[in-house]
Design a protein around this motif. Structure first.
Motif, PDB file in Angstrom:
ATOM      1  N   MET A   1      41.156   5.590  -6.956  1.00 52.07           N
ATOM      2  CA  MET A   1      40.235   4.794  -7.766  1.00 52.07           C
ATOM      3  C   MET A   1      38.787   5.221  -7.544  1.00 52.07           C
ATOM      4  O   MET A   1      37.976   5.229  -8.471  1.00 52.07           O
ATOM      5  CB  MET A   1      40.417   3.308  -7.459  1.00 52.07           C
ATOM      6  CG  MET A   1      41.720   2.755  -8.021  1.00 52.07           C
ATOM      7  SD  MET A   1      41.908   1.014  -7.676  1.00 52.07           S
ATOM      8  CE  MET A   1      40.487   0.326  -8.522  1.00 52.07           C
ATOM      9  N   LYS A   2      38.497   5.597  -6.314  1.00 49.17           N
ATOM     10  CA  LYS A   2      37.121   6.080  -6.053  1.00 49.17           C
ATOM     11  C   LYS A   2      36.859   7.369  -6.824  1.00 49.17           C
ATOM     12  O   LYS A   2      35.761   7.599  -7.336  1.00 49.17           O
ATOM     13  CB  LYS A   2      36.931   6.312  -4.544  1.00 49.17           C
ATOM     14  CG  LYS A   2      36.879   5.011  -3.753  1.00 49.17           C
ATOM     15  CD  LYS A   2      36.749   5.304  -2.268  1.00 49.17           C
ATOM     16  CE  LYS A   2      36.770   4.019  -1.457  1.00 49.17           C
ATOM     17  NZ  LYS A   2      36.904   4.261  -0.007  1.00 49.17           N
ATOM     18  N   GLN A   3      37.907   8.204  -6.937  1.00 49.04           N
ATOM     19  CA  GLN A   3      37.731   9.449  -7.696  1.00 49.04           C
ATOM     20  C   GLN A   3      37.519   9.149  -9.182  1.00 49.04           C
ATOM     21  O   GLN A   3      36.699   9.795  -9.838  1.00 49.04           O
ATOM     22  CB  GLN A   3      38.964  10.362  -7.525  1.00 49.04           C
ATOM     23  CG  GLN A   3      39.272  10.756  -6.097  1.00 49.04           C
ATOM     24  CD  GLN A   3      38.103  11.444  -5.413  1.00 49.04           C
ATOM     25  OE1 GLN A   3      37.286  12.067  -6.064  1.00 49.04           O
ATOM     26  NE2 GLN A   3      38.030  11.309  -4.102  1.00 49.04           N
ATOM     27  N   LEU A   4      38.256   8.183  -9.686  1.00 47.88           N
ATOM     28  CA  LEU A   4      38.055   7.790 -11.092  1.00 47.88           C
ATOM     29  C   LEU A   4      36.627   7.282 -11.301  1.00 47.88           C
ATOM     30  O   LEU A   4      35.965   7.617 -12.290  1.00 47.88           O
ATOM     31  CB  LEU A   4      39.046   6.685 -11.482  1.00 47.88           C
ATOM     32  CG  LEU A   4      40.517   7.075 -11.593  1.00 47.88           C
ATOM     33  CD1 LEU A   4      41.374   5.829 -11.804  1.00 47.88           C
ATOM     34  CD2 LEU A   4      40.732   8.056 -12.743  1.00 47.88           C
ATOM     35  N   ARG A   5      36.197   6.460 -10.369  1.00 46.42           N
ATOM     36  CA  ARG A   5      34.836   5.918 -10.476  1.00 46.42           C
ATOM     37  C   ARG A   5      33.810   7.054 -10.443  1.00 46.42           C
ATOM     38  O   ARG A   5      32.858   7.058 -11.222  1.00 46.42           O
ATOM     39  CB  ARG A   5      34.594   4.949  -9.310  1.00 46.42           C
ATOM     40  CG  ARG A   5      33.227   4.289  -9.323  1.00 46.42           C
ATOM     41  CD  ARG A   5      33.034   3.438  -8.086  1.00 46.42           C
ATOM     42  NE  ARG A   5      33.137   4.234  -6.864  1.00 46.42           N
ATOM     43  CZ  ARG A   5      33.225   3.734  -5.634  1.00 46.42           C
ATOM     44  NH1 ARG A   5      33.245   2.427  -5.463  1.00 46.42           N
ATOM     45  NH2 ARG A   5      33.297   4.514  -4.579  1.00 46.42           N
ATOM     46  N   ASP A   6      34.041   8.047  -9.571  1.00 41.50           N
ATOM     47  CA  ASP A   6      33.061   9.139  -9.433  1.00 41.50           C
ATOM     48  C   ASP A   6      32.916   9.962 -10.708  1.00 41.50           C
ATOM     49  O   ASP A   6      31.847  10.494 -10.978  1.00 41.50           O
ATOM     50  CB  ASP A   6      33.446  10.060  -8.264  1.00 41.50           C
ATOM     51  CG  ASP A   6      33.196   9.385  -6.922  1.00 41.50           C
ATOM     52  OD1 ASP A   6      32.600   8.275  -6.918  1.00 41.50           O
ATOM     53  OD2 ASP A   6      33.594   9.942  -5.886  1.00 41.50           O
ATOM     54  N   VAL A   7      34.020  10.088 -11.456  1.00 42.23           N
ATOM     55  CA  VAL A   7      33.902  10.855 -12.715  1.00 42.23           C
ATOM     56  C   VAL A   7      33.621   9.931 -13.905  1.00 42.23           C
ATOM     57  O   VAL A   7      33.622  10.357 -15.052  1.00 42.23           O
ATOM     58  CB  VAL A   7      35.162  11.710 -12.996  1.00 42.23           C
ATOM     59  CG1 VAL A   7      35.388  12.723 -11.888  1.00 42.23           C
ATOM     60  CG2 VAL A   7      36.396  10.843 -13.221  1.00 42.23           C
ATOM     61  N   GLU A   8      33.407   8.649 -13.593  1.00 41.50           N
ATOM     62  CA  GLU A   8      33.038   7.653 -14.606  1.00 41.50           C
ATOM     63  C   GLU A   8      34.104   7.482 -15.693  1.00 41.50           C
ATOM     64  O   GLU A   8      33.811   7.410 -16.889  1.00 41.50           O
ATOM     65  CB  GLU A   8      31.675   8.003 -15.227  1.00 41.50           C
ATOM     66  CG  GLU A   8      30.572   7.982 -14.191  1.00 41.50           C
ATOM     67  CD  GLU A   8      29.200   8.286 -14.770  1.00 41.50           C
ATOM     68  OE1 GLU A   8      29.117   8.715 -15.933  1.00 41.50           O
ATOM     69  OE2 GLU A   8      28.223   8.092 -14.041  1.00 41.50           O
ATOM     70  N   LEU A   9      35.356   7.472 -15.242  1.00 37.69           N
ATOM     71  CA  LEU A   9      36.450   7.108 -16.146  1.00 37.69           C
ATOM     72  C   LEU A   9      36.646   5.596 -16.082  1.00 37.69           C
ATOM     73  O   LEU A   9      36.592   5.010 -14.997  1.00 37.69           O
ATOM     74  CB  LEU A   9      37.740   7.800 -15.700  1.00 37.69           C
ATOM     75  CG  LEU A   9      38.197   8.981 -16.544  1.00 37.69           C
ATOM     76  CD1 LEU A   9      39.313   9.738 -15.847  1.00 37.69           C
ATOM     77  CD2 LEU A   9      38.642   8.530 -17.921  1.00 37.69           C
TER      78      LEU A   9
END
Ligand code: SF4
Length: 323
Positions: free
Chosen positions: A152-160
């Motif tokens: 989820m942090k990775q999703l947040r980082d790419v602004e998905l």
């Protein structure tokens, strides 16, 4: 795929549309997890023997896009383990439809998240049933809470856009408030929940799984409070109705939504066993016509009526009936 009782409520109704507005495509029944509540009986080695070939997949995708279906979701099983997952994502996004990916969150590496973002995925729905590693890992057999949080942090980082789905059980209902807080902390735009469905794996684990009515009452009270608390920051959406009430509503107001199974068969709604077509051999227009008729078929309406006295009928959702 989640185990909650959402029956696509809130999605548009059929009216006089020439094609569905939404196709929810379970692209494989294979899954890396074996969750206690899985409504699809997915798991390792559980791919259907007759899952679609590459040629059929792209024939169907072309037809969906040519007919102007504006919204799709890819789920499973676990969609991200399908070998053609990214090719399918690319095809849909290049054709301009909005795509949501529904995942258990175990393949959200930085590369995969970036790739989905660059291809144009609209949102990623992640199953997060619990605010603690203990309850999550108990329910999501073979799953790892910390992997999902990292994803989820990775999703947040790419602004998905992140959506969360939470399936309540006896041992995680008390964590609902903290789970909503955690979802917001991790950047989720939406949080969804509903009652856990009696079908699939849940039939075998129901005695240990299902929350009591008192627990549900408290659960939904917390969700009401959280919806108010986060009203200007995150959508908290949940269905208090049981499955029967939802189906009684759907019977008169079918959503413009087809459920496409990994082998090309099409269900009228996930929570009923009725198949209204086969996109390997029929056009979308034919299947869509069948869908509209099927909701008036007395086998369908009779099944819903019988659920009043026999709610356990949902245990047989995987014994398909062709209408
Ligand atoms: S992640 Fe769990 S609930 Fe979802 S498809 Fe896999 S086994 Fe089923």
């Amino acid at each position: 795929m989640s185990g909650s009782a959402a029956v696509a409520a809130g999605r548009p109704e059929t009216a006089d549309l020439g094609a569905p507005l939404y196709v929810a495509w379970q692209i494989t029944n294979e899954c890396n997890l074996a969750c206690l509540h899985c409504i699809e009986e997915s798991g390792p080695g559980k791919a259907f023997k007759d899952e679609l070939s590459e040629a059929s997949i792209f024939d169907i995708l072309k037809q969906l896009m040519d007919d102007g279906v504006p919204y799709l979701s890819f789920s499973g099983g676990e969609p991200m383990i399908h070998p053609l997952f990214f090719d399918m994502v690319k095809y849909v996004c290049d054709r301009g439809a909005e795509l949501k990916v529904e995942t258990n969150g175990h393949f959200l590496s930085p590369e995969n998240c970036r790739r989905m973002k660059d291809l144009g995925v609209k949102a990623v729905q992640v199953s997060l049933d619990g605010a603690s590693r203990d309850s999550f890992n108990k329910m999501r057999v073979r799953g790892e809470f910390n992997t999902v949080i990292e994803g989820m942090k990775q999703l947040r980082d790419v602004e998905l856009d992140i959506e969360i789905n939470f399936s309540p059980t006896r041992f995680n209902v008390d964590e609902i408030g903290r789970a909503v807080d955690l979802a917001h902390h991790l950047g989720a735009a939406s949080f969804y929940s509903g009652r856990t469905m009696y079908t699939g794996n849940a039939v075998k684990t129901w005695g240990k799984l299902v929350p009591s009515e008192d627990q549900y009452t408290e659960y939904f009270a917390v969700l009401h409070a959280k919806a108010a608390e986060y009203s200007d920051r995150m959508r908290v959406h949940f269905h208090e109705m049981g499955l029967l009430e939802e189906l009684q509503y759907r019977r008169h107001h079918p959503a413009a939504l087809l459920i496409l199974l990994p082998n090309g068969l099409v269900k009228i709604v996930n929570a009923l066993p009725f198949i209204c077509g086969d996109l390997r051999t029929q056009s979308l227009g034919e299947v869509w016509g069948n869908f509209q008729r099927a909701w008036k078929d007395e086998r369908v309406t009779g099944f819903i009526d019988e659920m009043v006295t026999d709610p356990g009928k949902t245990a047989s959702l995987h014994q398909w009936i062709y209408v």
